[in-house]
Motif scaffolding. Structure first.
Motif, PDB file in Angstrom:
ATOM      1  N   TYR A  33      17.569  82.576 -56.788  1.00 41.07           N
ATOM      2  CA  TYR A  33      18.550  81.775 -57.524  1.00 41.07           C
ATOM      3  C   TYR A  33      17.865  80.657 -58.308  1.00 41.07           C
ATOM      4  O   TYR A  33      18.178  80.433 -59.481  1.00 41.07           O
ATOM      5  N   VAL A  34      16.934  79.963 -57.677  1.00 34.60           N
ATOM      6  CA  VAL A  34      16.220  78.882 -58.366  1.00 34.60           C
ATOM      7  C   VAL A  34      15.433  79.446 -59.552  1.00 34.60           C
ATOM      8  O   VAL A  34      15.452  78.876 -60.650  1.00 34.60           O
ATOM      9  N   ALA A  35      14.765  80.572 -59.351  1.00 34.73           N
ATOM     10  CA  ALA A  35      13.958  81.169 -60.428  1.00 34.73           C
ATOM     11  C   ALA A  35      14.831  81.602 -61.603  1.00 34.73           C
ATOM     12  O   ALA A  35      14.510  81.323 -62.771  1.00 34.73           O
ATOM     13  N   GLY A  37      17.860  80.536 -62.290  1.00 33.57           N
ATOM     14  CA  GLY A  37      18.446  79.330 -62.869  1.00 33.57           C
ATOM     15  C   GLY A  37      17.475  78.657 -63.830  1.00 33.57           C
ATOM     16  O   GLY A  37      17.872  78.160 -64.888  1.00 33.57           O
ATOM     17  N   PHE A  38      16.192  78.667 -63.467  1.00 33.23           N
ATOM     18  CA  PHE A  38      15.166  78.127 -64.348  1.00 33.23           C
ATOM     19  C   PHE A  38      15.122  78.909 -65.658  1.00 33.23           C
ATOM     20  O   PHE A  38      15.099  78.330 -66.742  1.00 33.23           O
ATOM     21  N   ALA A  50      15.035  72.577 -67.394  1.00 33.25           N
ATOM     22  CA  ALA A  50      14.916  73.659 -66.412  1.00 33.25           C
ATOM     23  C   ALA A  50      14.063  73.227 -65.222  1.00 33.25           C
ATOM     24  O   ALA A  50      14.410  73.500 -64.072  1.00 33.25           O
ATOM     25  N   SER A  54      15.562  72.637 -61.447  1.00 38.04           N
ATOM     26  CA  SER A  54      14.964  73.431 -60.368  1.00 38.04           C
ATOM     27  C   SER A  54      14.439  72.531 -59.259  1.00 38.04           C
ATOM     28  O   SER A  54      14.619  72.828 -58.075  1.00 38.04           O
ATOM     29  N   LEU A  57      17.318  71.285 -57.274  1.00 41.03           N
ATOM     30  CA  LEU A  57      17.789  72.317 -56.348  1.00 41.03           C
ATOM     31  C   LEU A  57      16.887  72.424 -55.118  1.00 41.03           C
ATOM     32  O   LEU A  57      17.361  72.559 -54.001  1.00 41.03           O
ATOM     33  N   ILE A  58      15.591  72.385 -55.351  1.00 44.76           N
ATOM     34  CA  ILE A  58      14.649  72.556 -54.241  1.00 44.76           C
ATOM     35  C   ILE A  58      14.676  71.351 -53.303  1.00 44.76           C
ATOM     36  O   ILE A  58      14.696  71.504 -52.083  1.00 44.76           O
ATOM     37  N   THR A  83      24.519  83.475 -61.928  1.00 40.67           N
ATOM     38  CA  THR A  83      23.413  83.238 -62.859  1.00 40.67           C
ATOM     39  C   THR A  83      23.006  84.534 -63.548  1.00 40.67           C
ATOM     40  O   THR A  83      22.750  84.550 -64.755  1.00 40.67           O
TER      41      THR A  83
END
Length: 170
Positions: A33-35, A37-38, A50, A54, A57-58, A83
């Motif tokens: 999801y993070v990747a 989203g970036f 981005a 990210s 989020l982390i 996403t």
């Protein structure tokens, strides 16, 4: 029927059953999801935004961290699928702008249908992504811009009446 259950079963078959493996499956969904989203923010906004989003989020608020690493990842899966839906719609729109109709439109539409089906299967909260996408697609369509709606037929009026009853009951 959350896909995380099937992913956890596969991970258990490969690595054995443990709490670490169960949390690892959720962590993989969160990392994906993070990747993605970036990638989405990098295309829509800027690289700096981005990276900042990210990192937020982390290293985010404890509630997000708890719900993203808990062994019930349906919210993370919903955000991941949302996403993916936005990325697919972006690709579809880029294809339409480049060629007029889009060379890859059937594949992209199939992917969008698959993601929408999976999203609604995981949790009805997926409509948070689906409704804005449908609204934007409708407002950008030639049908809407020409505003040739015509008169609603009886089936449309019946469905509208049923929707009004459900809205009143809600």
């Amino acid at each position: 029927g959350v896909p995380e259950v099937y992913a956890a079963a596969g991970a258990f078959a490969l690595f054995g059953s443990s709490v670490a493996v169960l949390k690892g499956v959720t962590l993989v969904f969160f990392a994906a999801y993070v990747a993605l989203g970036f990638v989405l923010l990098d295309e829509l906004a800027s690289r700096w935004l981005a990276v900042a989003a990210s990192l937020l989020l982390i290293f985010g608020p404890p509630a997000l961290v708890f719900w993203s690493l808990d062994a019930s990842a349906e919210f993370i899966v919903i955000m991941l699928l949302g996403t993916v839906l936005l990325l697919l719609c972006l690709r579809l729109e880029e294809g339409r702008r480049a060629t007029g109709r889009g060379q890859r439109a059937p594949r992209l539409l199939s992917g969008i249908g698959l993601v929408v089906g999976l999203g609604l299967w995981v949790h009805q909260l997926f409509v948070v992504y689906l409704l804005p996408v449908l609204l934007i697609q409708t407002l950008q369509s030639a049908w809407w811009q020409e505003r040739r709606f015509g008169r609603p037929n009886r089936a449309t009026l019946a469905i509208a009446a049923i929707a009004a009853v459900y809205l009143a009951l809600g």
